[in-house]
Scaffold this motif. Structure first.
Motif, PDB file in Angstrom:
ATOM      1  N   ILE A 136      33.229  41.545  22.363  1.00 13.12           N
ATOM      2  CA  ILE A 136      34.495  41.388  21.979  1.00 13.12           C
ATOM      3  C   ILE A 136      35.113  42.657  21.460  1.00 13.12           C
ATOM      4  N   TRP A 197      33.994  35.383  10.757  1.00 12.66           N
ATOM      5  CA  TRP A 197      33.961  35.760  12.180  1.00 12.66           C
ATOM      6  C   TRP A 197      32.857  34.890  12.762  1.00 12.66           C
ATOM      7  N   ARG A 200      34.210  31.646  13.625  1.00 14.83           N
ATOM      8  CA  ARG A 200      35.066  31.538  14.788  1.00 14.83           C
ATOM      9  C   ARG A 200      34.218  31.621  15.873  1.00 14.83           C
ATOM     10  N   GLU A 204      34.523  28.255  17.820  1.00 18.87           N
ATOM     11  CA  GLU A 204      35.713  28.230  18.944  1.00 18.87           C
ATOM     12  C   GLU A 204      35.205  28.771  20.138  1.00 18.87           C
ATOM     13  N   LEU A 205      34.699  30.070  19.994  1.00 16.88           N
ATOM     14  CA  LEU A 205      34.141  30.589  21.224  1.00 16.88           C
ATOM     15  C   LEU A 205      33.088  29.907  22.062  1.00 16.88           C
ATOM     16  N   LEU A 208      34.063  26.633  23.739  1.00 13.24           N
ATOM     17  CA  LEU A 208      34.710  26.972  24.900  1.00 13.24           C
ATOM     18  C   LEU A 208      33.779  27.428  25.969  1.00 13.24           C
ATOM     19  N   LEU A 209      32.958  28.469  25.924  1.00 14.19           N
ATOM     20  CA  LEU A 209      32.051  29.200  26.981  1.00 14.19           C
ATOM     21  C   LEU A 209      31.278  27.895  27.561  1.00 14.19           C
ATOM     22  N   TYR A 212      32.449  25.768  30.196  1.00  8.33           N
ATOM     23  CA  TYR A 212      32.340  26.408  31.540  1.00  8.33           C
ATOM     24  C   TYR A 212      30.916  26.116  32.061  1.00  8.33           C
TER      25      TYR A 212
ATOM     26  N   GLU B 204      42.756  30.089  29.090  1.00  8.39           N
ATOM     27  CA  GLU B 204      42.280  29.829  28.174  1.00  8.39           C
ATOM     28  C   GLU B 204      41.099  30.946  27.402  1.00  8.39           C
ATOM     29  N   LEU B 205      40.282  31.291  28.168  1.00 11.51           N
ATOM     30  CA  LEU B 205      39.469  32.240  27.616  1.00 11.51           C
ATOM     31  C   LEU B 205      40.028  33.546  27.097  1.00 11.51           C
ATOM     32  N   LEU B 208      41.903  33.427  23.948  1.00 12.74           N
ATOM     33  CA  LEU B 208      41.256  33.149  22.756  1.00 12.74           C
ATOM     34  C   LEU B 208      40.448  34.730  22.366  1.00 12.74           C
ATOM     35  N   LEU B 209      39.962  35.386  23.415  1.00 14.62           N
ATOM     36  CA  LEU B 209      39.451  36.599  23.106  1.00 14.62           C
ATOM     37  C   LEU B 209      40.318  37.523  22.685  1.00 14.62           C
ATOM     38  N   SER B 211      42.735  36.966  20.576  1.00 16.54           N
ATOM     39  CA  SER B 211      42.867  36.706  19.386  1.00 16.54           C
ATOM     40  C   SER B 211      41.920  37.200  18.371  1.00 16.54           C
ATOM     41  N   TYR B 212      40.957  37.706  18.951  1.00 20.72           N
ATOM     42  CA  TYR B 212      39.757  38.172  18.124  1.00 20.72           C
ATOM     43  C   TYR B 212      40.051  39.949  18.308  1.00 20.72           C
TER      44      TYR B 212
END
Lengths: 480, 480
Positions: A136, A197, A200, A204-205, A208-209, A212, B204-205, B208-209, B211-212
């Motif tokens: 990121i 951090w 999150r 969250e991340l 979501l991953l 997939y 989506e992804l 979200l990314l 937002s970081y």
């Protein structure tokens, strides 16, 4: 788990070394599991607790951890640092400050204990989260490979290894290990910014991953293993290239062979530039991609000025066959050029016969030679390091000094025209920074010889003079 | 944009080549922008449209694109493929099938037009999305570096390049280019599965990314540039290692020097194994990390059986100094071992004197020699490729054949004990697959000589015999 743990430590040579190991023990589940495992396989463990002074509970925690170490009958060391204060002073994040103070403490304890390694409790989930954070924030191979299991962390020690033996285990495995072994972890003492951090990413991340690819954590973990081996291979080779192409290095500067560097693969050029920059600015982390690109671009087509500011107070410049990266404030090395000693503020006398040592092996010598000999061999001699001047009468002594504003002389072969010394230097290829200290041999105020370049046309040897003076500039290499 | 585009094509050598360029033109904004740019910088463009037969509107689109090419006064070619049918037949996703049929079409057209390259319209957002997809699915450096700007796609052509000249431009830039140039894109003709995935990443992804890290797209794009140069460097070197350590390659097999391979850096071993596997199973994409790890682990400590199944119908096995990866069904090369010709099903006669050619340069020769000469030089000769046998009477002819079940003989020096030939072979280091075809020289049913190994003790030369027979196995290298 005990078995896997032991074989991993064995692969990393830990079990073959009977020196102790310092375990960073916060009392949280990860470090507790690590500590317990290290003790069980019979390592001589030193438990080390660092109080970050970030939360009021930390004193109670220190006591709990100390008691734990005593229960295991292990040495216990601790220290306390004001992380917030250090962060303010250094202008860094609390997270970064905590990291620096903690590792400084751990490695200083390891040094005292003559330890072979410092072990910390990062696990596979930490690995995945940290890789995602690198992803990121923007990172190359170094960040995407994640944390290595074993590393010599030059910042803290060039000899003691930093080990992360739990990187192959998931959080779940560690928690159930603690449960099975009846270990009671304290709440993890981590600062809030980091928790924010990580949470999150974790809450969250990653979910979501996972929607997939349910195996995303395994996938990232494997990616890190594969990129680690790529990284290790590249680093090995870059270490070699660094040795091969680096010419000069010192406080605040590095220089490379310009042509060779420009022909290396892009990946190597990038890394050599990054190493160069970090060797100049040791605290620069995450060097800007664009900065590196600008430098690489300049290797291909240097600017007309042969110098540019690349940021971070570093300039890039070319000098003969070399390209330099240097802090603006750095004092650059004299290389092997003759320079009038910086320690002397006044000109020096050169007797005839006599010599003067400039330093760095360079010597200027003066002596009279028979005029016939000089006239006979003159046409053969065009070495600007050994010149013969003609005089009606040999002077008592000469002067060696650096240039002065307004110096003029008549360079040999320019038909006797007088020229500013400053202009003369511009036409030579002598890098500007050496002009200031270039030794000049003078008679009174008059420049007789610019060693290595030319003589004053007024003192050329001819049938019209009756005395010949030989002047030489030679270098005796110190290592011969 | 036109300028950046032109300089990028120029860097990639496109403008120096006056052969045409095939542009994949779907009529969507990306390919439309690409087509327009290529035309504007004066390239000889062939517009190529592939109808995936996935949507009813495609015929109308084909007509629109054809008209567009005509408006630009450019050659237009098109084809239609039943992607769903092909996907069903090949057992692959519709996305994958569409990709294969489309590129097959584009490169076959490029071949016909003697084109220098095929250009497609992937842009920077595609790049970021595709890297994220690789990240999610699991990938090493090859996937994380993203799509290259220029590539020789061996699958489609070993000479014509695949270009993606828009990778440096964002979707926004392309859309506003189209607007500025008054281009009217058609709706992008992409299959729904792909749209579904891309949309999830896009909607989506990425948000979200962002937002970081609001600059996440730039960060990923830069990461891809940096990893690309790492990848290119590594590939260059692996190409070299492949040449250096590969010993045999053919349909369904490769072999390497086992010891040398095991000492290479892990990153190289991984890549050589992956290359080996893909050279055997050309359609294997995304080779399983664990499979590669198993192979590498086996290099370190081969199984006792010296053979293992690694999956995908491939076995790994060791033979002397070589380690092989081979499809179970592959017919392995004879290397330089003497083998009885596979084409012959019956034994052959070896006259005395006479010879027989086994093939591959190997020849077995028989002739009588004077008994005194044989006895005199015997003690000096211990070459199993040239032996002397003793007879009371020279036989009329010998037989050359392969082994039969139940073959027994008395190996020289074992005190005359009879041994099964099969057991004898086990004690030699001869790889099992060569035992089947190993040539034997026999008298009737009796094995006289196992060429390269030993003779039958019953026929040893001694004072008790009156005739000597010389048998030799020699190889004349074809290239001498």
């Amino acid at each position: 788990m005990l078995e896997n743990f032991a074989s991993l430590l064995s692969e990393n040579g830990v079990l073959d070394d009977d020196r102790p190991i310092v375990v960073g023990l916060s009392g949280g589940p990860d470090s507790l599991c690590l500590f317990d495992l290290c003790c069980r396989i019979g390592l001589e463990v030193v438990a080390a607790y660092f109080d970050h002074s970030l939360r009021p509970e930390s004193t109670a925690e220190l006591q709990a951890v100390e008691k734990l170490a005593a229960d295991y009958n292990k040495l216990f060391v601790s220290s306390r640092g004001d992380v917030r204060k250090f962060a303010r002073e250094q202008g860094m994040s609390v997270e970064e400050a905590a990291r620096i103070l903690r590792y400084e403490f751990l490695f200083s304890q390891a040094g005292k204990a003559n330890a072979q390694a410092v072990a910390v409790g990062h696990h596979a989930d930490d690995q995945v989260e940290s890789i995602l954070m690198h992803f990121i924030r923007g990172s190359g191979l170094a960040g995407l490979r994640g944390m290595p299991v074993r590393q010599i962390p030059n910042q803290w020690s060039t000899e003691i290894a930093l080990l992360r033996p739990l990187l192959g285990f998931w959080r779940e495995e560690i928690l159930s290990y603690c449960k099975d072994r009846n270990l009671s972890p304290l709440e993890d003492q981590t600062n809030r910014e980091l928790i924010y951090w990580r949470n999150r990413i974790r809450l969250e991340l990653i979910p979501l991953l996972e929607s997939y690819n349910p195996k995303i954590k395994q996938v990232v973990w494997r990616m890190s293993r594969s990129l680690s081996s790529d990284f290790a291979w590249i680093e090995d080779q870059v270490n070699q290239e660094w040795k091969d192409y680096l010419r000069w290095t010192g406080p605040g500067y590095v220089s490379f062979l310009a042509e060779a560097l420009g022909q290396l693969p892009l990946a190597v050029q990038r890394r050599l530039v990054i190493r160069g920059i970090t060797s100049i600015r040791r605290n620069a982390r995450d060097i800007d991609f664009e900065m590196v690109e600008r430098v690489i671009q300049a290797f291909k087509s240097p600017p007309a000025t042969r110098q540019m500011d690349i940021g971070l107070g570093i300039r890039l410049f070319w000098e003969g066959e070399l390209v330099w990266l240097a802090a603006w404030e750095a004092e650059l090395p004299a290389l092997d050029k003759p320079q009038f000693p910086r320690s002397l503020s006044e000109p020096v006398i050169l007797s005839i016969p006599g010599f003067f040592d400039l330093g760095n092996g360079w010597r200027i010598t003066a002596c009279e030679i028979p005029i016939e000999t000089a006239l006979r061999t003159l046409p053969e001699n065009d070495d600007p390091y050994q010149v013969w001047l003609g005089f009606k009468e040999i002077p008592g002594a000469l002067i060696i000094r650096v240039r002065k504003p307004g110096d003029r002389f008549r360079p040999f072969g320019l038909g006797g025209h007088s020229k500013k010394l400053a202009d003369y230097f511009i036409n030579t290829k002598l890098p500007p920074r050496f002009r200031e200290g270039w030794p000049l041999v003078c008679l009174g105020d008059e420049v007789l010889w610019v060693p290595g370049y030319t003589i004053n046309d007024l003192y050329r040897l001819s049938g019209a003079v009756s005395h010949a003076l030989s002047l030489t500039l030679t270098q005796i290499k110190a290592d011969l």
